[in-house]
Structure formats: structure tokens, C-alpha cells
Scaffold this motif. Structure first.
Motif, PDB file in Angstrom:
ATOM      1  N   ASN A  68       0.804  -1.219   0.000  1.00  0.00           N
ATOM      2  CA  ASN A  68       0.000   0.000   0.000  1.00  0.00           C
ATOM      3  C   ASN A  68       0.840   1.272   0.000  1.00  0.00           C
ATOM      4  O   ASN A  68       0.295   2.373   0.011  1.00  0.00           O
ATOM      5  CB  ASN A  68      -0.929   0.015   1.228  1.00  0.00           C
ATOM      6  CG  ASN A  68      -1.969  -1.081   1.153  1.00  0.00           C
ATOM      7  OD1 ASN A  68      -2.535  -1.325   0.107  1.00  0.00           O
ATOM      8  ND2 ASN A  68      -2.207  -1.759   2.264  1.00  0.00           N
ATOM      9  N   HIS A  69       2.168   1.114   0.009  1.00  0.00           N
ATOM     10  CA  HIS A  69       3.018   2.305   0.060  1.00  0.00           C
ATOM     11  C   HIS A  69       3.243   2.891  -1.331  1.00  0.00           C
ATOM     12  O   HIS A  69       3.530   2.172  -2.279  1.00  0.00           O
ATOM     13  CB  HIS A  69       4.370   1.968   0.688  1.00  0.00           C
ATOM     14  CG  HIS A  69       5.337   3.113   0.636  1.00  0.00           C
ATOM     15  ND1 HIS A  69       5.142   4.268   1.350  1.00  0.00           N
ATOM     16  CD2 HIS A  69       6.473   3.290  -0.077  1.00  0.00           C
ATOM     17  CE1 HIS A  69       6.137   5.098   1.096  1.00  0.00           C
ATOM     18  NE2 HIS A  69       6.951   4.537   0.241  1.00  0.00           N
ATOM     19  N   VAL A 140      -8.092   0.771   0.701  1.00  0.00           N
ATOM     20  CA  VAL A 140      -9.061   0.038  -0.122  1.00  0.00           C
ATOM     21  C   VAL A 140      -9.107  -1.428   0.308  1.00  0.00           C
ATOM     22  O   VAL A 140      -8.071  -2.080   0.444  1.00  0.00           O
ATOM     23  CB  VAL A 140      -8.697   0.136  -1.611  1.00  0.00           C
ATOM     24  CG1 VAL A 140      -9.640  -0.709  -2.455  1.00  0.00           C
ATOM     25  CG2 VAL A 140      -8.735   1.602  -2.059  1.00  0.00           C
ATOM     26  N   ALA A 141     -10.304  -1.932   0.548  1.00  0.00           N
ATOM     27  CA  ALA A 141     -10.498  -3.351   0.831  1.00  0.00           C
ATOM     28  C   ALA A 141     -10.665  -4.098  -0.490  1.00  0.00           C
ATOM     29  O   ALA A 141     -11.423  -3.678  -1.360  1.00  0.00           O
ATOM     30  CB  ALA A 141     -11.721  -3.561   1.723  1.00  0.00           C
ATOM     31  N   THR A 142      -9.963  -5.214  -0.629  1.00  0.00           N
ATOM     32  CA  THR A 142     -10.004  -5.988  -1.862  1.00  0.00           C
ATOM     33  C   THR A 142     -10.653  -7.347  -1.611  1.00  0.00           C
ATOM     34  O   THR A 142     -10.215  -8.086  -0.725  1.00  0.00           O
ATOM     35  CB  THR A 142      -8.591  -6.213  -2.417  1.00  0.00           C
ATOM     36  OG1 THR A 142      -7.943  -4.940  -2.584  1.00  0.00           O
ATOM     37  CG2 THR A 142      -8.644  -6.926  -3.760  1.00  0.00           C
ATOM     38  N   SER A 255     -17.425   2.841   7.014  1.00  0.00           N
ATOM     39  CA  SER A 255     -17.932   3.540   5.835  1.00  0.00           C
ATOM     40  C   SER A 255     -16.953   3.359   4.683  1.00  0.00           C
ATOM     41  O   SER A 255     -15.779   3.036   4.885  1.00  0.00           O
ATOM     42  CB  SER A 255     -18.149   5.025   6.125  1.00  0.00           C
ATOM     43  OG  SER A 255     -16.932   5.653   6.497  1.00  0.00           O
ATOM     44  N   ARG A 256     -17.458   3.567   3.465  1.00  0.00           N
ATOM     45  CA  ARG A 256     -16.620   3.493   2.267  1.00  0.00           C
ATOM     46  C   ARG A 256     -16.961   4.655   1.370  1.00  0.00           C
ATOM     47  O   ARG A 256     -18.145   4.942   1.132  1.00  0.00           O
ATOM     48  CB  ARG A 256     -16.838   2.169   1.540  1.00  0.00           C
ATOM     49  CG  ARG A 256     -15.958   1.993   0.298  1.00  0.00           C
ATOM     50  CD  ARG A 256     -15.994   0.564  -0.219  1.00  0.00           C
ATOM     51  NE  ARG A 256     -17.357   0.101  -0.452  1.00  0.00           N
ATOM     52  CZ  ARG A 256     -17.664  -1.179  -0.676  1.00  0.00           C
ATOM     53  NH1 ARG A 256     -16.725  -2.098  -0.667  1.00  0.00           N
ATOM     54  NH2 ARG A 256     -18.915  -1.534  -0.889  1.00  0.00           N
ATOM     55  N   VAL A 262     -11.925   2.589   2.865  1.00  0.00           N
ATOM     56  CA  VAL A 262     -12.747   2.119   3.975  1.00  0.00           C
ATOM     57  C   VAL A 262     -12.298   2.818   5.250  1.00  0.00           C
ATOM     58  O   VAL A 262     -11.097   2.870   5.559  1.00  0.00           O
ATOM     59  CB  VAL A 262     -12.631   0.595   4.125  1.00  0.00           C
ATOM     60  CG1 VAL A 262     -13.407   0.118   5.339  1.00  0.00           C
ATOM     61  CG2 VAL A 262     -13.124  -0.100   2.860  1.00  0.00           C
ATOM     62  N   PHE A 263     -13.269   3.346   6.000  1.00  0.00           N
ATOM     63  CA  PHE A 263     -12.985   4.074   7.233  1.00  0.00           C
ATOM     64  C   PHE A 263     -13.620   3.340   8.410  1.00  0.00           C
ATOM     65  O   PHE A 263     -14.785   2.940   8.350  1.00  0.00           O
ATOM     66  CB  PHE A 263     -13.541   5.499   7.157  1.00  0.00           C
ATOM     67  CG  PHE A 263     -12.898   6.342   6.098  1.00  0.00           C
ATOM     68  CD1 PHE A 263     -11.871   7.225   6.402  1.00  0.00           C
ATOM     69  CD2 PHE A 263     -13.314   6.246   4.772  1.00  0.00           C
ATOM     70  CE1 PHE A 263     -11.274   7.994   5.421  1.00  0.00           C
ATOM     71  CE2 PHE A 263     -12.725   7.008   3.782  1.00  0.00           C
ATOM     72  CZ  PHE A 263     -11.699   7.883   4.098  1.00  0.00           C
TER      73      PHE A 263
END
Length: 278
Positions: A68-69, A140-142, A255-256, A262-263
Motif C-alpha cells: 500500500n506504500h 481500499v479493501a479488496t 464507511s466506504r 474504507v474508514f
């Protein structure tokens, strides 16, 4: 050797925090020390350990190696070195990062009125404070497809969700179906070579679910922040939304946004501090 510690939790998912700003106290943080601290009968008791250390001390490798970097992204000052109760290294902890942020705010290590960026093995995360609630942008959720989970002689299909750490989300009619969860559920080690967090989820309403979770390296816990996010996105249609996730230790909001981020929002509490030689 005696060293300082703090104890905190997020929806009763509890942690021992180890201030070690320059890395001189705990070195490589041996797994046996983590296990001793997390032992609920002979130690302080916790689901995991959060070492508070500067990113520069860990040579930035854990952040820069994350998928994610972004190479153009400035690294933050502080790094959350998270370990599961069994001493194993983990990428991310959604409840833990809120407790970690609370400690940074309380100690004046970050500006009180600004969001704080925190390095993790799942990349840089930003946490915002609003009174007693903290909101973490987990990225981001995958959803990676379907797999299978078993407990005893029962098996269920599961949704494989990646939130920087691995999850298998199982829909059930009743949370009791998972049994006592005293042992790790069985799963496909080819899909999850480093273990997996398993969420058992029931639907309470259109935007409302409840769950139990067995966390790798910790067993069943009262809450899992990234697990709550995995449960929400695995049971919702694509696109922006907001969901309530009930866990044994309380309630979390997920939430998204339109960009897919995604939070996770929930409380963080520090309950004790002291010195130990565990």
C-alpha cells in the motif's frame, strides 16, 4: 530490566503499549516478551502489543515494503509495531491504531487538532479524532474471491477479503454456530499461508451486521477493527456506504467513500500505565 507500559482497548480489543521511541528499550522485541505481556494469568493480559517507535528506527523497511506504500509518499514520524498475542508479527490492527493514536495525542507527540499519519506494515494510515471517537482510513479493501472455513465437522463458504491483512468472512444464521472458538478454525493454507482472521457474521438489517471473530495469533477476541471492515464490505453491494457492526465488545461504524477507501470509526481508551519487568 524494568520498562514502561500502558494498557488500552478499542471496543474491548485490548493491547499493551510499549513506548520505545528510539528503539533502545526492546531491540527486536522478542516474541517471548510479547507472549509474557499478553498472558492473561501470568502477565498483563492483552490481545496484542503495540510498540510506539519512530519510523526512522525501523529503517523504514516495514512501511516501504508494504503493497500500500506509494513511492512518492512522505513517511510519518511514528510507526505502529504490532504483534499478536502469540508473538507473531502482524500487518495491521484497526482497533489498535486508534489506541495508538490516542497515546500520541495524550503525550503531545502529534498536534492535538490535526489528523495523525501512522506507519504500519500495511502502509501509512491516517487517524482523525472527534472527541472520544477516532476514525482511521484503512485504505481500499479488496475482495479476492471465495474460500472455505471449517469448525469441527461444520464447513461454510467464506469471502476472502484483503485489508492489508487477511480475512475470511463467513455468513451464518446464528453467531452460536461457530461454537466456543477455543481452537483456530480450519482454512486453506494455500490461500492463507500466514494465517487468517475469521469473521462469523449475521445480518441485523440492510446496513447492520453483528460478528464474532477468531484472530490469528490471539484466538477469539471481543472485537477486530479490520475484521469489522471486512465483514461490512463482504456483505454489502459495491460503492459508497455506511454500516453498523456490532461486536461482543461494543459497536463500530464502517464507511466506504467513492474512491473505495474504507474508514473505521470507534472509541479508544487508555486504562492503565506503569512499569514492568516481564
Amino acid at each position: 530490566m524494568s520498562y514502561p507500559f500502558l494498557k488500552g482497548h478499542g471496543t474491548e480489543n485490548d493491547f499493551v503499549l510499549l513506548p520505545d521511541r528510539d528503539g533502545s528499550v526492546h531491540g527486536e522485541l522478542p516474541a517471548d516478551r510479547v507472549r509474557a505481556l499478553c498472558d492473561r494469568r501470568a502477565g498483563l493480559g492483552a490481545d496484542g502489543v503495540l510498540r510506539v517507535i519512530r519510523t526512522a528506527v525501523v529503517e523504514e523497511r516495514d512501511v516501504r515494503a508494504s503493497r500500500n506504500h506509494r513511492e512518492d509518499e512522505d513517511l510519518p514520524e511514528w510507526f505502529m509495531d504490532y504483534r499478536n498475542a502469540d508473538g507473531g508479527i502482524a500487518e495491521m490492527c484497526g482497533n489498535g491504531i486508534r489506541v495508538f493514536a490516542l497515546h500520541l495525542y495524550d503525550e503531545g507527540l502529534v498536534p492535538a487538532d490535526e489528523p495523525v499519519r501512522i506507519g504500519t506494515r500495511s502502509g501509512v494510515k491516517t487517524v482523525t479524532r472527534d472527541g472520544e471517537l477516532f476514525s482511521a482510513d484503512l485504505g481500499v479493501a479488496t475482495i479476492l474471491g471465495e474460500t472455505k472455513v471449517s469448525v469441527g465437522d461444520r464447513s461454510w463458504p467464506a469471502v476472502h477479503v484483503d485489508l492489508g491483512n487477511p480475512h475470511a468472512v463467513v455468513m451464518v444464521d446464528d453467531l452460536a454456530e461457530a461454537g466456543p472458538l477455543l481452537e483456530e478454525p480450519a482454512y486453506d493454507v494455500r490461500v492463507y499461508p500466514d494465517g487468517v482472521n475469521v469473521e462469523f457474521v449475521v445480518r441485523r438489517g440492510p446496513d447492520h451486521v453483528a460478528m464474532r471473530v477468531h484472530e490469528r495469533g490471539s484466538g477469539e477476541t471481543r472485537s477486530c477493527g479490520t475484521g469489522a471492515c471486512a465483514a461490512a464490505v463482504a456483505t454489502a453491494p459495491p460503492g459508497p456506504g455506511r454500516w453498523r457492526v456490532d461486536v461482543p465488545g461494543g459497536t463500530l461504524q464502517v464507511s466506504r467513500d467513492a474512491a473505495g477507501h474504507v474508514f473505521l470509526t470507534g472509541p479508544a481508551v487508555l486504562v492503565a500505565r506503569g512499569q514492568t519487568d516481564l
